[in-house]
Write a protein that holds these residues in place. Structure first.
Motif, PDB file in Angstrom:
ATOM      1  N   ILE A 141       0.808  -1.133  -0.025  1.00 34.89           N
ATOM      2  CA  ILE A 141      -0.096   0.134   0.110  1.00 34.89           C
ATOM      3  C   ILE A 141       0.943   1.159   0.076  1.00 34.89           C
ATOM      4  O   ILE A 141       1.740   1.569   0.952  1.00 34.89           O
ATOM      5  N   LYS A 142       0.700   2.203  -1.143  1.00 32.88           N
ATOM      6  CA  LYS A 142       1.324   3.310  -1.029  1.00 32.88           C
ATOM      7  C   LYS A 142       0.679   4.492  -1.641  1.00 32.88           C
ATOM      8  O   LYS A 142      -0.658   4.221  -1.851  1.00 32.88           O
ATOM      9  N   VAL A 143       1.132   5.694  -1.725  1.00 29.75           N
ATOM     10  CA  VAL A 143       0.343   6.775  -2.459  1.00 29.75           C
ATOM     11  C   VAL A 143       0.137   6.400  -3.950  1.00 29.75           C
ATOM     12  O   VAL A 143       0.843   5.704  -4.603  1.00 29.75           O
ATOM     13  N   GLY A 144      -1.296   6.333  -4.129  1.00 31.24           N
ATOM     14  CA  GLY A 144      -1.849   5.968  -5.576  1.00 31.24           C
ATOM     15  C   GLY A 144      -2.454   4.586  -5.392  1.00 31.24           C
ATOM     16  O   GLY A 144      -3.300   4.371  -6.402  1.00 31.24           O
ATOM     17  N   THR A 145      -2.278   3.900  -4.424  1.00 33.30           N
ATOM     18  CA  THR A 145      -3.006   2.846  -4.027  1.00 33.30           C
ATOM     19  C   THR A 145      -4.543   2.716  -3.939  1.00 33.30           C
ATOM     20  O   THR A 145      -4.982   3.352  -3.086  1.00 33.30           O
ATOM     21  N   MET A 146      -5.352   2.067  -4.586  1.00 31.87           N
ATOM     22  CA  MET A 146      -6.750   2.051  -4.198  1.00 31.87           C
ATOM     23  C   MET A 146      -6.924   0.861  -3.119  1.00 31.87           C
ATOM     24  O   MET A 146      -6.420  -0.257  -3.272  1.00 31.87           O
ATOM     25  N   ILE A 147      -7.474   1.169  -2.057  1.00 31.30           N
ATOM     26  CA  ILE A 147      -7.674   0.165  -0.956  1.00 31.30           C
ATOM     27  C   ILE A 147      -8.878   0.182  -0.505  1.00 31.30           C
ATOM     28  O   ILE A 147      -9.953   0.988  -0.860  1.00 31.30           O
ATOM     29  N   ARG A 148      -9.078  -0.923   0.069  1.00 24.78           N
ATOM     30  CA  ARG A 148     -10.697  -1.375   0.480  1.00 24.78           C
ATOM     31  C   ARG A 148     -10.377  -1.506   2.221  1.00 24.78           C
ATOM     32  O   ARG A 148      -9.728  -2.081   2.640  1.00 24.78           O
ATOM     33  N   PHE A 149     -11.213  -0.761   2.718  1.00 21.17           N
ATOM     34  CA  PHE A 149     -11.222  -0.689   4.116  1.00 21.17           C
ATOM     35  C   PHE A 149     -12.491  -0.640   4.888  1.00 21.17           C
ATOM     36  O   PHE A 149     -13.537  -0.421   4.156  1.00 21.17           O
ATOM     37  N   LEU A 150     -12.580  -0.844   6.085  1.00 23.01           N
ATOM     38  CA  LEU A 150     -13.770  -0.822   6.987  1.00 23.01           C
ATOM     39  C   LEU A 150     -14.089   0.416   7.529  1.00 23.01           C
ATOM     40  O   LEU A 150     -13.302   1.208   8.029  1.00 23.01           O
ATOM     41  N   VAL A 151     -15.243   0.854   7.541  1.00 21.94           N
ATOM     42  CA  VAL A 151     -15.819   2.015   8.078  1.00 21.94           C
ATOM     43  C   VAL A 151     -16.128   1.958   9.727  1.00 21.94           C
ATOM     44  O   VAL A 151     -16.463   1.084  10.265  1.00 21.94           O
ATOM     45  N   LYS A 152     -15.113   2.698  10.307  1.00 18.91           N
ATOM     46  CA  LYS A 152     -15.389   2.720  11.785  1.00 18.91           C
ATOM     47  C   LYS A 152     -16.456   3.928  12.249  1.00 18.91           C
ATOM     48  O   LYS A 152     -17.126   3.829  13.111  1.00 18.91           O
ATOM     49  N   SER A 153     -16.165   5.038  11.906  1.00 19.26           N
ATOM     50  CA  SER A 153     -17.112   6.188  11.908  1.00 19.26           C
ATOM     51  C   SER A 153     -17.220   7.321  10.816  1.00 19.26           C
ATOM     52  O   SER A 153     -16.299   7.357   9.988  1.00 19.26           O
ATOM     53  N   PHE A 154     -18.140   8.243  10.632  1.00 17.78           N
ATOM     54  CA  PHE A 154     -18.143   8.936   9.839  1.00 17.78           C
ATOM     55  C   PHE A 154     -18.875  10.345   9.975  1.00 17.78           C
ATOM     56  O   PHE A 154     -19.966  10.541  10.943  1.00 17.78           O
ATOM     57  N   ASP A 155     -18.078  11.327   9.858  1.00 18.04           N
ATOM     58  CA  ASP A 155     -18.282  12.730  10.361  1.00 18.04           C
ATOM     59  C   ASP A 155     -19.195  13.220   9.301  1.00 18.04           C
ATOM     60  O   ASP A 155     -18.510  13.778   8.091  1.00 18.04           O
TER      61      ASP A 155
END
Length: 227
Positions: A141-155
């Motif tokens: 994972i580096k700058v420019g990488t598309m990642i899939r991640f879990l949402v913990k919270s949303f402001d």
């Protein structure tokens, strides 16, 4: 991607008489002012819309300002990330303490060090910072990488997401999509191996009665009584 949804809505737009000469343009401006903002009525951020005017003639509202109302039928594209949803974003900044990403081109996201799985190790290689998997060298994972991640919270006001890379099947989308079947097979194999090891390590204390041996013990007692 989770968090995206399409909804049908019946809306009413109130316009000033000065805008009556170009109603269509006025309606588009009103709806345009709602774009990329969290709306409590829609319970999400409005990303796009397709609208149809139901009333050819608006109803004049009496009062100090004689606005007129128009009924609309709209098809809305909404973004409403909730905790435990899996979403995607593009990494725009990375350091040892955190990973920063942009989701859908407008919402910022941060994944702090405590929410990055220990499987990933921070490195500074060839003049750039990155997180590399200890088990899979090509999972980077580096700058420019598309990642899939879990949402913990949303402001909802700042449109800012706090995320996590702790769960399985999170990380670089490109690597995950190519190796998803392999990962699943490895996970299943490791689970079976752990189950076999745990069964082999079990010992039966004197006087104890494991559930799996109930029938055997009962038959043994009957034979002794018969003798």
């Amino acid at each position: 991607m989770e968090g995206l949804s399409v909804a049908d809505a019946n809306l009413v737009v109130y316009l000033h008489p000065s805008k009556s000469k170009n109603v269509s343009q006025a309606i588009l401006r009103e709806l345009g002012s709602l774009l990329f903002k969290f709306n409590e009525t829609f319970d999400g951020v409005l990303l796009a819309y397709d609208v149809h005017i139901l009333d050819k003639k608006g109803k004049i509202l009496s009062g100090v300002h004689p606005y007129f109302a128009l009924k609309l039928k709209a098809n809305l594209l909404l973004f409403s990330p909730k905790p435990d949803m899996i979403i995607e974003g593009k990494v725009v900044k990375l350091c040892q303490e955190s990973i920063h990403a942009i989701v859908l081109g407008f919402s910022s996201a941060i994944i702090t060090a405590e929410n990055i799985h220990g499987e990933f190790k921070y490195k500074y290689k060839d003049g750039e910072e990155l997180f590399a998997s200890k088990s899979h060298k090509r999972h980077v994972i580096k700058v420019g990488t598309m990642i899939r991640f879990l949402v913990k919270s949303f402001d909802e006001e700042m449109l800012h997401i706090t995320g996590s890379l702790m769960p399985a099947h999170t990380g670089s989308i490109r690597w995950l999509d190519r190796n998803l079947e392999e990962i699943s097979e490895i996970d299943r194999s490791s689970m079976k191996s752990r189950d076999r090891e745990s069964l082999g390590d079990k010992t039966v204390d004197e006087g104890s009665t494991p559930l799996s041996h109930n029938s055997y013990i009962k038959k043994s007692k009957k034979r002794r009584i018969a003798e």
